[in-house]
Design a protein around this motif. Structure first.
Motif, PDB file in Angstrom:
ATOM      1  N   ARG A 114     -15.338  21.955 -79.777  1.00 34.36           N
ATOM      2  CA  ARG A 114     -16.390  21.947 -80.771  1.00 34.36           C
ATOM      3  C   ARG A 114     -16.100  22.906 -81.909  1.00 34.36           C
ATOM      4  O   ARG A 114     -16.696  22.789 -82.963  1.00 34.36           O
ATOM      5  CB  ARG A 114     -17.726  22.283 -80.117  1.00 34.36           C
ATOM      6  CG  ARG A 114     -18.356  21.067 -79.445  1.00 34.36           C
ATOM      7  CD  ARG A 114     -18.848  20.071 -80.453  1.00 34.36           C
ATOM      8  NE  ARG A 114     -19.401  18.906 -79.816  1.00 34.36           N
ATOM      9  CZ  ARG A 114     -20.058  17.956 -80.453  1.00 34.36           C
ATOM     10  NH1 ARG A 114     -20.226  18.021 -81.748  1.00 34.36           N
ATOM     11  NH2 ARG A 114     -20.535  16.926 -79.804  1.00 34.36           N
ATOM     12  N   ALA A 116     -14.209  20.556 -83.984  1.00 34.38           N
ATOM     13  CA  ALA A 116     -15.102  19.519 -84.470  1.00 34.38           C
ATOM     14  C   ALA A 116     -16.305  20.108 -85.196  1.00 34.38           C
ATOM     15  O   ALA A 116     -17.267  19.403 -85.464  1.00 34.38           O
ATOM     16  CB  ALA A 116     -15.581  18.667 -83.307  1.00 34.38           C
ATOM     17  N   THR A 165     -14.363  13.433 -79.554  1.00 40.45           N
ATOM     18  CA  THR A 165     -14.499  14.632 -80.387  1.00 40.45           C
ATOM     19  C   THR A 165     -15.946  14.963 -80.709  1.00 40.45           C
ATOM     20  O   THR A 165     -16.244  16.060 -81.162  1.00 40.45           O
ATOM     21  CB  THR A 165     -13.738  14.451 -81.708  1.00 40.45           C
ATOM     22  OG1 THR A 165     -14.252  13.293 -82.393  1.00 40.45           O
ATOM     23  CG2 THR A 165     -12.244  14.274 -81.452  1.00 40.45           C
ATOM     24  N   ASP A 166     -16.874  14.039 -80.469  1.00 43.49           N
ATOM     25  CA  ASP A 166     -18.272  14.257 -80.799  1.00 43.49           C
ATOM     26  C   ASP A 166     -19.082  14.510 -79.540  1.00 43.49           C
ATOM     27  O   ASP A 166     -20.157  13.940 -79.340  1.00 43.49           O
ATOM     28  CB  ASP A 166     -18.830  13.050 -81.559  1.00 43.49           C
ATOM     29  CG  ASP A 166     -20.169  13.370 -82.210  1.00 43.49           C
ATOM     30  OD1 ASP A 166     -20.422  14.558 -82.472  1.00 43.49           O
ATOM     31  OD2 ASP A 166     -20.954  12.435 -82.432  1.00 43.49           O
ATOM     32  N   ASN A 167     -18.555  15.382 -78.668  1.00 46.96           N
ATOM     33  CA  ASN A 167     -19.217  15.641 -77.393  1.00 46.96           C
ATOM     34  C   ASN A 167     -20.484  16.468 -77.590  1.00 46.96           C
ATOM     35  O   ASN A 167     -20.603  17.259 -78.517  1.00 46.96           O
ATOM     36  CB  ASN A 167     -18.266  16.352 -76.424  1.00 46.96           C
ATOM     37  CG  ASN A 167     -17.537  17.507 -77.066  1.00 46.96           C
ATOM     38  OD1 ASN A 167     -16.725  17.314 -77.955  1.00 46.96           O
ATOM     39  ND2 ASN A 167     -17.833  18.704 -76.634  1.00 46.96           N
ATOM     40  N   ASP A 168     -21.451  16.264 -76.683  1.00 48.07           N
ATOM     41  CA  ASP A 168     -22.745  16.942 -76.773  1.00 48.07           C
ATOM     42  C   ASP A 168     -22.801  18.229 -75.970  1.00 48.07           C
ATOM     43  O   ASP A 168     -23.730  19.022 -76.150  1.00 48.07           O
ATOM     44  CB  ASP A 168     -23.854  16.012 -76.277  1.00 48.07           C
ATOM     45  CG  ASP A 168     -24.067  14.822 -77.202  1.00 48.07           C
ATOM     46  OD1 ASP A 168     -23.928  14.998 -78.426  1.00 48.07           O
ATOM     47  OD2 ASP A 168     -24.369  13.727 -76.695  1.00 48.07           O
ATOM     48  N   TRP A 182     -25.601  24.155 -82.925  1.00 46.83           N
ATOM     49  CA  TRP A 182     -24.699  24.235 -81.773  1.00 46.83           C
ATOM     50  C   TRP A 182     -24.586  25.692 -81.332  1.00 46.83           C
ATOM     51  O   TRP A 182     -24.281  26.586 -82.128  1.00 46.83           O
ATOM     52  CB  TRP A 182     -23.329  23.692 -82.142  1.00 46.83           C
ATOM     53  CG  TRP A 182     -22.342  23.701 -81.017  1.00 46.83           C
ATOM     54  CD1 TRP A 182     -21.448  24.687 -80.740  1.00 46.83           C
ATOM     55  CD2 TRP A 182     -22.136  22.679 -80.027  1.00 46.83           C
ATOM     56  NE1 TRP A 182     -20.691  24.349 -79.640  1.00 46.83           N
ATOM     57  CE2 TRP A 182     -21.096  23.120 -79.184  1.00 46.83           C
ATOM     58  CE3 TRP A 182     -22.732  21.441 -79.782  1.00 46.83           C
ATOM     59  CZ2 TRP A 182     -20.637  22.373 -78.103  1.00 46.83           C
ATOM     60  CZ3 TRP A 182     -22.272  20.686 -78.715  1.00 46.83           C
ATOM     61  CH2 TRP A 182     -21.233  21.152 -77.886  1.00 46.83           C
ATOM     62  N   TYR A 192     -26.607  21.569 -78.126  1.00 42.25           N
ATOM     63  CA  TYR A 192     -27.607  21.682 -79.181  1.00 42.25           C
ATOM     64  C   TYR A 192     -28.966  22.149 -78.659  1.00 42.25           C
ATOM     65  O   TYR A 192     -29.820  22.561 -79.445  1.00 42.25           O
ATOM     66  CB  TYR A 192     -27.770  20.336 -79.889  1.00 42.25           C
ATOM     67  CG  TYR A 192     -26.533  19.929 -80.659  1.00 42.25           C
ATOM     68  CD1 TYR A 192     -26.198  20.549 -81.858  1.00 42.25           C
ATOM     69  CD2 TYR A 192     -25.686  18.937 -80.170  1.00 42.25           C
ATOM     70  CE1 TYR A 192     -25.065  20.191 -82.560  1.00 42.25           C
ATOM     71  CE2 TYR A 192     -24.547  18.568 -80.870  1.00 42.25           C
ATOM     72  CZ  TYR A 192     -24.233  19.196 -82.057  1.00 42.25           C
ATOM     73  OH  TYR A 192     -23.098  18.842 -82.744  1.00 42.25           O
TER      74      TYR A 192
END
Length: 234
Positions: A10, A13, A123-126, A194, A215
């Motif tokens: 992250r 990203a 790449t857009d992990n939560d 984040w 988040y």
């Protein structure tokens, strides 16, 4: 060997580092170190050896449950220390933002480490989670590292740390301190909220550490280290 990219999916990203679990069980009397779990269970834990380390880390199914995901998978597992001190603007705060770092553990006489990173694919992990378990020759070594870390985190609190080439800024909050648990939240500037909760605890001759990032992070890192302590006592 772990790389900085493996540690900061992250960060790269632009959104990285940061169900209450009640520990239950019976009280037993054995030779070892008495530790009160954060769920108010008293553990008497004999000295651990390296053979115990692989049972300390939580399985991915449990990590998914704690953070509220179903898709996280292990992306990195190492059994050695690394050194990213050149990547942070305040090397003295390295232990507050990175796990399993050689300069942080220098002089502790540590004898074994397990370090695992997990996240959702892509790449857009939560969520992003790191678990670290470090073994020492004696319980006093673990206590000394815990106390030194508490002082370091407090010294670094309410500061901003630049990571990487200057494009990632992390704001460190106040440290919440207990007898056997310290926590701190770190928030990435300009990343839509984040953040990571960082937690460190100890049991017998072992320290356990976790970062839980996302988040809507609350006490997930605490839940992870509580469960790691319970695994050490089991």
């Amino acid at each position: 060997m772990r790389t900085i990219d493996a540690l900061r999916p992250r960060w790269v990203a632009a959104a990285m580092v940061l169900a209450s679990m009640h520990l239950s069980g019976c009280v037993s009397t054995v030779d070892g170190t008495a530790v009160r779990g954060h769920g108010s269970v008293l553990f008497d834990v004999p000295p651990l050896d390296e053979a115990h380390l692989d049972r300390i880390l939580l399985p991915i199914e449990q990590i998914n449950t704690i953070v509220g995901s179903t898709r996280m998978e292990v992306t990195s597992e190492v059994d050695e220390m690394t050194d990213h001190s050149a990547e942070v603007s305040a090397p003295d705060c390295l232990g507050a933002v990175y796990g399993a770092e050689a300069p942080v553990y220098e002089g502790t006489d540590w004898i074994a480490v397990r370090d695992q990173v997990a996240r959702e694919p892509g790449t857009d992990n939560d969520h992003w989670v790191e678990q670290v378990a470090v073994l020492y020759p004696e319980a006093q070594n673990a206590r000394d590292f815990f106390d030194d870390s508490k002082a370091t985190w407090q010294d670094c609190a309410n500061n901003a740390i630049v990571v990487g080439d200057g494009e990632y800024l992390w704001e460190l909050d106040d440290v919440v301190v207990g007898d056997d648990l310290i926590t701190q939240v770190t928030t990435q500037e300009g990343a839509d909220g984040w953040a990571c909760q960082h937690a460190l605890s100890l049991v017998s001759n072992l320290t356990v550490e976790a970062w839980a990032c996302g988040y809507t992070i609350t006490d997930e890192a605490v839940q992870i280290v509580d469960a790691m302590v319970a695994n050490a006592a089991g």
